[in-house]
Design an enzyme around this catalytic site. Structure first.
Site, PDB file in Angstrom:
ATOM      1  N   GLY A   7      -3.883   3.827   7.908  1.00 35.78           N
ATOM      2  CA  GLY A   7      -3.472   3.501   6.546  1.00 35.78           C
ATOM      3  C   GLY A   7      -2.116   2.821   6.496  1.00 35.78           C
ATOM      4  N   LYS A  12       1.217   2.221  12.555  1.00 36.85           N
ATOM      5  CA  LYS A  12       0.421   1.293  13.374  1.00 36.85           C
ATOM      6  C   LYS A  12       1.306   0.284  14.093  1.00 36.85           C
ATOM      7  CE  LYS A  12      -1.793  -0.434   9.903  1.00 36.85           C
ATOM      8  NZ  LYS A  12      -1.131   0.217   8.780  1.00 36.85           N
ATOM      9  N   SER A  13       2.198  -0.340  13.344  1.00 35.13           N
ATOM     10  CA  SER A  13       3.052  -1.385  13.930  1.00 35.13           C
ATOM     11  C   SER A  13       3.945  -0.820  15.018  1.00 35.13           C
ATOM     12  CB  SER A  13       3.914  -2.037  12.852  1.00 35.13           C
ATOM     13  OG  SER A  13       3.107  -2.661  11.894  1.00 35.13           O
ATOM     14  N   THR A  36       1.140 -12.491  10.614  1.00 37.08           N
ATOM     15  CA  THR A  36       0.280 -13.165   9.643  1.00 37.08           C
ATOM     16  C   THR A  36       0.790 -13.092   8.204  1.00 37.08           C
ATOM     17  OG1 THR A  36      -1.094 -11.197   9.319  1.00 37.08           O
ATOM     18  CG2 THR A  36      -1.761 -12.741  11.064  1.00 37.08           C
ATOM     19  N   HIS A  51      10.324  -5.877   9.743  1.00 37.22           N
ATOM     20  CA  HIS A  51       9.466  -5.994  10.928  1.00 37.22           C
ATOM     21  C   HIS A  51      10.149  -6.831  12.005  1.00 37.22           C
ATOM     22  CE1 HIS A  51       5.527  -4.096  10.390  1.00 37.22           C
ATOM     23  NE2 HIS A  51       5.714  -4.258   9.101  1.00 37.22           N
ATOM     24  N   GLN A  53      13.300  -7.169  12.561  1.00 34.47           N
ATOM     25  CA  GLN A  53      14.413  -6.411  13.143  1.00 34.47           C
ATOM     26  C   GLN A  53      13.952  -5.351  14.132  1.00 34.47           C
ATOM     27  OE1 GLN A  53      16.460  -4.976   9.677  1.00 34.47           O
ATOM     28  NE2 GLN A  53      17.133  -7.013   9.072  1.00 34.47           N
ATOM     29  N   ARG A  55      11.412  -5.638  16.234  1.00 35.51           N
ATOM     30  CA  ARG A  55      10.882  -6.228  17.471  1.00 35.51           C
ATOM     31  C   ARG A  55      12.025  -6.649  18.389  1.00 35.51           C
ATOM     32  NH1 ARG A  55       7.392  -8.892  13.636  1.00 35.51           N
ATOM     33  NH2 ARG A  55       8.565 -10.815  13.811  1.00 35.51           N
ATOM     34  N   GLU A  85      -0.562  -9.053  14.250  1.00 30.01           N
ATOM     35  CA  GLU A  85      -0.184  -8.131  13.176  1.00 30.01           C
ATOM     36  C   GLU A  85      -0.284  -8.868  11.854  1.00 30.01           C
ATOM     37  OE1 GLU A  85       1.283  -5.245  10.908  1.00 30.01           O
ATOM     38  OE2 GLU A  85       1.490  -4.766  13.007  1.00 30.01           O
TER      39      GLU A  85
END
Length: 186
Positions: A7, A12-13, A36, A51, A53, A55, A85
């Protein structure tokens, strides 16, 4: 191919990034991160920035949602690990691109799904042919109530079918709940 589902805000990420980093370190290579999302408003811009930041700075990012099978084919010889992603965002962008400014109640969703199918099939084919470890993130949308609006119901149907295809082809499937990873296949 590894599929990670769960969810919204389930972790997940974070799991995908951890797996990608561990695999890249063991291979001595780098990661291609296919993002994406589109910055359609300030809130989405902030989400994208968060997101980015999280990685590692040395990872290469490809921002896009079209023809991702081609991107995987072109980049797999350079990157031992590729993270995509996320599928649900890719589908959202493609559906809205195809729909244009039409009223969601008047859309021909069967036509939209027929239009999407070759892109999804090509993505699956590219993943199966790639020598890279492919980690795909998608949202599990089937655990809630059936939405009231046509667009949301039809999106749920389309995304559910795509997720089933991905899970069928994946070597591993992980379901993430409240930050806890449950390996359900592989």
């Amino acid at each position: 191919m590894i599929l990670i589902t769960g969810g919204a805000r389930s972790g997940k990420s974070r799991l995908a990034e951890k797996m990608a980093n561990e695999r890249a370190l063991s291979y001595g290579g780098n990661v291609l991160y296919i993002a994406t999302s589109l910055a359609t408003d300030d809130e989405m811009s902030q989400r994208i920035a968060i997101h980015q930041q999280t990685r590692p700075a040395h990872w290469r990012t490809h921002e896009g949602y079209r023809q991702l099978g081609n991107e995987i084919r072109q980049q797999s010889e350079y990157f031992p690990v590729i993270v995509l992603e996320c599928i649900t965002t890719m589908l959202t962008n493609l559906i809205f691109e195809r729909a244009g400014n039409q009223d969601p109640e008047m859309l021909d969703y069967d036509d939209i799904e027929r239009w999407l199918t070759p892109q999804v099939d090509d993505l699956l084919k590219a993943c199966s042919e790639s020598r890279s470890d492919i980690i795909i993130v998608t949202n599990e949308l089937g655990c809630g109530i059936v939405p009231e609006y046509t667009l949301a119901r039809r999106f749920l149907d389309i995304a559910g079918r795509v997720n089933q295809q991905l899970a069928q082809q994946a070597d591993e499937v992980h379901f993430v709940v409240s930050g806890i990873d449950m390996k359900i296949k592989g």
